[in-house]
Design a protein around this motif. Structure first.
Motif, PDB file in Angstrom:
ATOM      1  N   ILE A  41       9.814  28.186  57.631  1.00 52.14           N
ATOM      2  CA  ILE A  41      10.591  27.080  56.993  1.00 52.14           C
ATOM      3  C   ILE A  41      10.172  26.800  55.895  1.00 52.14           C
ATOM      4  O   ILE A  41      10.932  26.507  54.903  1.00 52.14           O
ATOM      5  N   TRP A  42       9.089  26.491  55.552  1.00 50.52           N
ATOM      6  CA  TRP A  42       8.314  25.967  54.369  1.00 50.52           C
ATOM      7  C   TRP A  42       8.815  27.041  53.310  1.00 50.52           C
ATOM      8  O   TRP A  42       9.244  26.526  52.017  1.00 50.52           O
ATOM      9  N   SER A  43       8.944  28.388  53.377  1.00 48.23           N
ATOM     10  CA  SER A  43       9.591  29.225  52.447  1.00 48.23           C
ATOM     11  C   SER A  43      10.922  28.832  51.969  1.00 48.23           C
ATOM     12  O   SER A  43      11.055  28.854  50.733  1.00 48.23           O
ATOM     13  N   PHE A  44      11.789  28.237  52.725  1.00 53.11           N
ATOM     14  CA  PHE A  44      12.968  28.106  52.485  1.00 53.11           C
ATOM     15  C   PHE A  44      13.343  26.731  51.751  1.00 53.11           C
ATOM     16  O   PHE A  44      14.453  26.441  51.016  1.00 53.11           O
ATOM     17  N   ASN A  52      11.879  29.382  45.099  1.00 50.37           N
ATOM     18  CA  ASN A  52      13.256  29.467  44.733  1.00 50.37           C
ATOM     19  C   ASN A  52      14.327  30.472  44.938  1.00 50.37           C
ATOM     20  O   ASN A  52      15.579  30.254  45.346  1.00 50.37           O
ATOM     21  N   GLU A  53      13.947  31.594  45.246  1.00 46.29           N
ATOM     22  CA  GLU A  53      14.775  32.668  45.830  1.00 46.29           C
ATOM     23  C   GLU A  53      15.471  32.304  47.195  1.00 46.29           C
ATOM     24  O   GLU A  53      16.755  32.614  47.470  1.00 46.29           O
ATOM     25  N   LYS A  54      14.732  31.688  48.218  1.00 42.30           N
ATOM     26  CA  LYS A  54      15.321  31.096  49.436  1.00 42.30           C
ATOM     27  C   LYS A  54      15.948  29.854  49.262  1.00 42.30           C
ATOM     28  O   LYS A  54      16.958  29.398  49.849  1.00 42.30           O
ATOM     29  N   LEU A  55      15.290  29.182  48.516  1.00 44.44           N
ATOM     30  CA  LEU A  55      16.006  27.773  48.208  1.00 44.44           C
ATOM     31  C   LEU A  55      17.333  27.704  47.625  1.00 44.44           C
ATOM     32  O   LEU A  55      18.387  27.027  48.263  1.00 44.44           O
ATOM     33  N   ALA A  56      17.799  28.707  46.863  1.00 45.03           N
ATOM     34  CA  ALA A  56      18.798  29.138  46.210  1.00 45.03           C
ATOM     35  C   ALA A  56      20.101  29.411  47.326  1.00 45.03           C
ATOM     36  O   ALA A  56      21.201  29.106  46.955  1.00 45.03           O
ATOM     37  N   LEU A  57      19.497  30.100  48.520  1.00 47.02           N
ATOM     38  CA  LEU A  57      20.624  30.209  49.271  1.00 47.02           C
ATOM     39  C   LEU A  57      21.105  29.343  50.131  1.00 47.02           C
ATOM     40  O   LEU A  57      22.084  29.452  50.620  1.00 47.02           O
ATOM     41  N   LEU A 107      19.294  23.700  43.150  1.00 47.91           N
ATOM     42  CA  LEU A 107      17.973  22.994  42.995  1.00 47.91           C
ATOM     43  C   LEU A 107      17.067  24.108  42.745  1.00 47.91           C
ATOM     44  O   LEU A 107      17.064  25.324  43.083  1.00 47.91           O
ATOM     45  N   ARG A 108      16.271  24.004  41.769  1.00 45.71           N
ATOM     46  CA  ARG A 108      14.910  25.001  41.370  1.00 45.71           C
ATOM     47  C   ARG A 108      13.626  24.171  41.288  1.00 45.71           C
ATOM     48  O   ARG A 108      13.580  23.088  40.563  1.00 45.71           O
ATOM     49  N   ILE A 109      12.432  24.665  41.711  1.00 41.68           N
ATOM     50  CA  ILE A 109      11.221  24.196  41.786  1.00 41.68           C
ATOM     51  C   ILE A 109      10.637  24.631  40.521  1.00 41.68           C
ATOM     52  O   ILE A 109      10.508  25.774  40.403  1.00 41.68           O
ATOM     53  N   GLU A 110      10.162  23.951  39.714  1.00 35.25           N
ATOM     54  CA  GLU A 110       9.676  24.407  38.187  1.00 35.25           C
ATOM     55  C   GLU A 110       7.942  24.290  38.506  1.00 35.25           C
ATOM     56  O   GLU A 110       7.390  25.072  37.860  1.00 35.25           O
TER      57      GLU A 110
END
Length: 158
Positions: A27-30, A34-39, A44-47
């Motif tokens: 879950i943390w990976s999502f 960023n690759e999973k967050l974008a899904l 959103l993008r973590i810098e």
């Protein structure tokens, strides 16, 4: 299930809970890659993934809002600013997988608040579908359903 929306002394807190049949690490990976967050939240993008680090929100007009990570505990908590509000994800591993909790602290209820709450609701549903390897038929149709329910719930809060 609708988020629990409660008024405290100076703000509101919307608490969403999802019991997921997946590990906190998955879950943390999502939430943080960023690759999973974008899904599930393409804007959103973590810098910089650290306390004091930066998350950018793409306004889709060539500008970006910057949000500060105010708390970070690996595989457990990520909290960040959201304009004058804050968003906090918490992970609680248990025998069934992991409880995912999202708390949004809202300073002032506005006509836009039910839209945001419906958005978070659908985002959490999308995360669950992604983890389960299934698909949400229509994010927009789901959002419309939840928007009406959040609009009604907030109208009862006054």
């Amino acid at each position: 299930m609708l988020a629990n929306i409660a008024k405290s002394d100076e703000h509101y807190v919307a608490r969403f809970e999802r019991q997921l049949k997946h590990s906190a690490t998955e879950i943390w990976s999502f939430l943080t890659e960023n690759e999973k967050l974008a899904l599930w939240f393409a804007e959103l993008r973590i810098e910089d993934l650290r306390e004091g680090g930066l998350i950018k929100f793409d306004m889709q007009n060539g500008t970006f809002e910057e949000m500060t990570i105010t708390e970070l505990q690996l595989h457990s908590v990520i909290e960040f600013t959201w304009a004058e509000d804050s968003v906090r994800f918490e992970l609680y591993p248990n025998s069934e997988g992991c409880l995912l909790v999202l708390n949004e602290t809202i300073q002032t209820l506005t006509p836009h608040t039910p839209q945001d709450l419906a958005g978070w609701h659908v985002c959490l549903d999308v995360i669950q579908h992604l983890l389960d390897g299934t698909t949400l038929e229509s994010r927009d149709a789901e959002w419309r359903i939840w928007y009406e329910q959040y609009r009604e719930a907030l109208s009862k809060l006054g």
